[in-house]
Design a protein around this motif. Structure first.
Motif, short mmCIF file in Angstrom:
data_model
loop_
_atom_site.label_atom_id
_atom_site.label_comp_id
_atom_site.label_asym_id
_atom_site.label_seq_id
_atom_site.Cartn_x
_atom_site.Cartn_y
_atom_site.Cartn_z
N LEU A 194 0.83 -1.20 0.00
CA LEU A 194 0.00 0.00 0.00
C LEU A 194 0.87 1.26 0.00
O LEU A 194 1.83 1.35 0.74
N THR A 195 0.47 2.21 -0.82
CA THR A 195 1.03 3.56 -0.76
C THR A 195 -0.04 4.46 -0.16
O THR A 195 -1.12 4.58 -0.72
N PHE A 196 0.27 5.08 0.97
CA PHE A 196 -0.71 5.86 1.70
C PHE A 196 -0.55 7.36 1.42
O PHE A 196 0.56 7.85 1.17
N GLY A 197 -1.64 8.07 1.52
CA GLY A 197 -1.59 9.52 1.59
C GLY A 197 -1.23 9.94 3.00
O GLY A 197 -1.02 9.11 3.90
N GLN A 198 -1.15 11.24 3.20
CA GLN A 198 -0.69 11.78 4.48
C GLN A 198 -1.75 11.69 5.57
O GLN A 198 -1.46 11.87 6.75
N GLY A 199 -2.99 11.46 5.17
CA GLY A 199 -4.06 11.36 6.14
C GLY A 199 -4.79 12.68 6.35
O GLY A 199 -4.20 13.76 6.26
N THR A 200 -6.08 12.58 6.65
CA THR A 200 -6.91 13.74 6.98
C THR A 200 -7.64 13.45 8.28
O THR A 200 -8.29 12.40 8.40
N ILE A 201 -7.50 14.36 9.24
CA ILE A 201 -8.23 14.22 10.50
C ILE A 201 -9.57 14.94 10.32
O ILE A 201 -9.61 16.15 10.12
N LEU A 202 -10.64 14.16 10.39
CA LEU A 202 -11.99 14.73 10.27
C LEU A 202 -12.58 14.90 11.66
O LEU A 202 -12.60 13.96 12.46
N THR A 203 -13.08 16.09 11.92
CA THR A 203 -13.77 16.36 13.17
C THR A 203 -15.19 16.82 12.83
O THR A 203 -15.36 17.78 12.07
N VAL A 204 -16.16 16.13 13.40
CA VAL A 204 -17.55 16.49 13.20
C VAL A 204 -18.07 17.08 14.50
O VAL A 204 -18.14 16.39 15.53
N HIS A 205 -18.43 18.34 14.46
CA HIS A 205 -18.89 19.03 15.65
C HIS A 205 -20.41 18.89 15.82
O HIS A 205 -21.14 18.84 14.84
N PRO A 206 -20.86 18.79 17.09
CA PRO A 206 -22.31 18.64 17.32
C PRO A 206 -23.10 19.89 16.94
O PRO A 206 -22.54 20.97 16.84
#
Lengths: 114, 112
Positions: free
Chosen positions: B100-112
């Motif tokens: 696998l070649t991965f991307g750098q990643g994205t942190i998703l935050t879902v606010h209430p």
């Protein structure tokens, strides 16, 4: 179902020390991989194995060694720990159907070199 | 060599809003694309893969070979979607051995 098991979960090493990160899987997978995860960099492949007795380098192999004496186990060895090896290490495996099946990951080992 | 790029390190949305996590790749051959997700205190796990063409937890992703993209979308984000998301690529055929070649990643935050 254990899946992929990594030990230890955390470890602090001094510069120049050596250690082995353990990885075991109970799914009879031929393909196994070691990745390191650095902040903002994603996961990078260190070494991989396509079966017992067969290993090869990935993208970032320097400073590491591996062995694969059994189908189940794929340990990663750090011979002379350096601060640049501070990272989270993930072991993964995938099934005998070949490389285009999803990989199963362990919980990771968080390693700090001081 | 192949490359995967996720341009957003952080993404914040409110609950119920649509969300799109971007992924672009560079590879001249035939790729297989994946989205992996890591929830807090859990191991990295497969969310979905291009070849399955299925929707998981309301997420979908379409492979656009012209734009070399594989963006992840969900029409109504939920708080439990908060996690780290990785886009990843495997070269099909030859001697890829499933690497696998991965991307750098994205942190998703879902606010209430």
């Amino acid at each position: 179902n254990a899946g992929v098991t990594q030990t230890p979960k955390f470890r602090i090493l001094k510069i120049g020390q050596s250690m082995t990160l353990q990885c075991a899987q109970d799914m009879n997978h031929n393909y196994m991989y070691w990745y390191r995860q650095d902040p903002g960099m994603g996961l990078k492949l260190i070494y991989y194995s396509v079966g017992a007795g067969i290993t090869d380098k990935g993208e970032v192999p320097n400073g590491y060694n591996v062995s694969r004496s059994t189908t189940e186990d794929f340990p990663l060895r750090l011979e002379l720990a350096a601060p640049s090896q501070t990272s989270v290490y993930f072991c993964a495996s995938t099934g005998t159907g070949g490389g285009n099946q999803p990989q199963h990951f362990g919980d990771g080992t968080r390693l700090s070199i001081l | 060599a192949q490359r995967v790029t996720q341009p957003e390190k952080l993404l914040s949305v409110f609950k119920g809003a649509p969300v799109e996590l971007k992924c672009n790749y560079s590879y001249s051959g035939s790729p297989e694309l994946f989205w992996y997700v890591q929830y807090s205190r859990q191991r990295l796990q497969l969310l979905l893969r291009h070849i399955s063409r299925e929707s998981i937890k309301g997420f979908t992703a379409d492979l656009n070979k012209g734009e070399t993209s594989f963006h992840l979308k969900k029409p109504f984000a939920q708080e439990e979607d908060s996690a780290m998301y990785y886009c990843a690529l495997i070269r099909l055929g030859g001697t890829s051995y499933g690497k696998l070649t991965f991307g750098q990643g994205t942190i998703l935050t879902v606010h209430p």
